[in-house]
Design a protein around this motif. Structure first.
Motif, mmCIF file in Angstrom:
data_model
loop_
_atom_site.group_PDB
_atom_site.id
_atom_site.type_symbol
_atom_site.label_atom_id
_atom_site.label_comp_id
_atom_site.label_asym_id
_atom_site.label_seq_id
_atom_site.Cartn_x
_atom_site.Cartn_y
_atom_site.Cartn_z
ATOM 1 N N LYS A 169 43.674 36.141 28.241
ATOM 2 C CA LYS A 169 44.606 37.278 28.279
ATOM 3 C C LYS A 169 43.905 38.580 28.647
ATOM 4 C CE LYS A 169 44.495 38.583 23.347
ATOM 5 N NZ LYS A 169 45.356 38.857 22.168
ATOM 6 N N ILE A 170 42.582 38.547 28.800
ATOM 7 C CA ILE A 170 41.831 39.759 29.159
ATOM 8 C C ILE A 170 41.873 39.966 30.673
ATOM 9 C CG2 ILE A 170 39.594 40.916 29.111
ATOM 10 C CD1 ILE A 170 38.882 39.246 26.649
ATOM 11 N N LYS A 171 42.301 41.139 31.082
ATOM 12 C CA LYS A 171 42.296 41.493 32.501
ATOM 13 C C LYS A 171 41.075 42.366 32.777
ATOM 14 C CE LYS A 171 47.347 41.484 33.033
ATOM 15 N NZ LYS A 171 47.652 41.021 31.663
ATOM 16 N N ILE A 172 40.493 42.215 33.955
ATOM 17 C CA ILE A 172 39.344 43.033 34.322
ATOM 18 C C ILE A 172 39.550 43.588 35.724
ATOM 19 C CG2 ILE A 172 38.027 41.008 35.091
ATOM 20 C CD1 ILE A 172 35.487 42.560 34.093
ATOM 21 N N ASN A 173 39.240 44.863 35.886
ATOM 22 C CA ASN A 173 39.445 45.551 37.155
ATOM 23 C C ASN A 173 38.268 46.454 37.476
ATOM 24 O OD1 ASN A 173 42.615 45.273 37.877
ATOM 25 N ND2 ASN A 173 42.340 45.451 35.671
ATOM 26 N N SER A 174 38.067 46.694 38.757
ATOM 27 C CA SER A 174 37.232 47.800 39.205
ATOM 28 C C SER A 174 38.138 48.990 39.468
ATOM 29 C CB SER A 174 36.493 47.440 40.500
ATOM 30 O OG SER A 174 35.429 46.575 40.257
ATOM 31 N N PHE A 175 37.619 50.189 39.236
ATOM 32 C CA PHE A 175 38.375 51.383 39.579
ATOM 33 C C PHE A 175 37.441 52.373 40.241
ATOM 34 C CE2 PHE A 175 40.272 55.574 38.805
ATOM 35 C CZ PHE A 175 41.533 55.358 39.346
ATOM 36 N N ASP A 176 37.813 52.788 41.447
ATOM 37 C CA ASP A 176 37.001 53.716 42.232
ATOM 38 C C ASP A 176 37.667 55.082 42.251
ATOM 39 O OD1 ASP A 176 35.466 55.077 44.028
ATOM 40 O OD2 ASP A 176 35.964 53.843 45.759
ATOM 41 N N PRO A 177 37.125 56.052 41.511
ATOM 42 C CA PRO A 177 37.738 57.384 41.491
ATOM 43 C C PRO A 177 37.489 58.169 42.775
ATOM 44 C CG PRO A 177 35.754 57.389 40.182
ATOM 45 C CD PRO A 177 35.977 55.969 40.604
#
Length: 226
Positions: A185-193
């Motif tokens: 149930k854990i979601k993982i994402n990259s986020f580029d500001p």
């Protein structure tokens, strides 16, 4: 969200981390600021910060310090819903191969990559108890090979070998973790500001468009990276 979610933002003392923390506070999160050294000292002197957030001194390169962070979260909240891995080191601007200090490169990787792996290992049990739990690894366009190959991209000529390669490694790690966590149930994402080509959107400023993207991500309106 009817129940306050619990979030940790690492290295919250820099401008970007404080911006993420503020967004989370305004979106029904209880926010734990994990900060180290000078960042912790600066935040400790900010009375307004201490009223709104829980501040925890953390050494991201120390397994013992991260276990202490986990214990504090577990004892107070019993779970973790969001981990924002924002801690990073940037050095070596403009260095050519003969100028690169390998000890400095190792230091950058210790925070930008190894600390991310370590904190996920430590806090994963609390995330498994969380409400729609997720991990957001803050990356950089300097670690995006396609962007760095684009001569029109404002940072394409930046020569920051340790930083750029550590973020590229972080991107691959996040991609592999996305595959690993997909059944859970854990979601993982990259986020580029620094997602836009406009050079005014730097590492300590979040424009409205980037802010909206981050809000959509914490609301699970975006799919995990594939």
């Amino acid at each position: 969200m009817n129940v306050n979610r619990i979030a940790v933002v690492t290295e919250s003392g820099n401008g970007l981390g404080k911006s993420f923390a503020h967004i989370l506070l305004n979106n029904n999160y209880n926010v734990i600021l994990a900060a180290t050294k000078k960042s912790f000292e600066l935040l400790s002197q900010d009375g307004g910060i201490l009223q709104d957030y829980k501040l925890v001194k953390t050494d991201f390169t120390s397994a013992e310090s991260l276990l202490e962070l986990k214990t504090k979260i577990d004892s107070e909240y019993g779970r973790l819903d969001l981990l924002v891995n924002n801690a990073e080191i940037a050095n070596g601007f403009g260095q050519k191969i003969d100028q690169i200090n390998l000890d400095e490169v190792r230091l950058v990787y210790e925070t930008n990559l190894f600390a991310v792996i370590r904190i996920i290992q430590v806090l994963k049990p609390l995330l498994e108890k969380g409400i729609d739990p997720s991990i957001i690894n803050i990356t950089s366009a300097l670690g995006d090979i396609n962007k760095m190959r684009d001569d029109e991209f404002c940072y394409s000529n930046y020569c920051m070998t340790a930083y750029a390669t550590s973020k590229a490694a972080l991107n691959m790690f996040t991609h592999l973790q996305c595959k690993e966590f997909k059944p859970s149930k854990i979601k993982i994402n990259s986020f580029d500001p620094i997602a836009l080509k406009n050079c005014t959107h730097n590492s300590v400023t979040i424009c409205d468009g980037i802010k909206d993207d981050f809000i959509a991500l914490i609301r699970h309106e975006e799919s995990p990276i594939q």
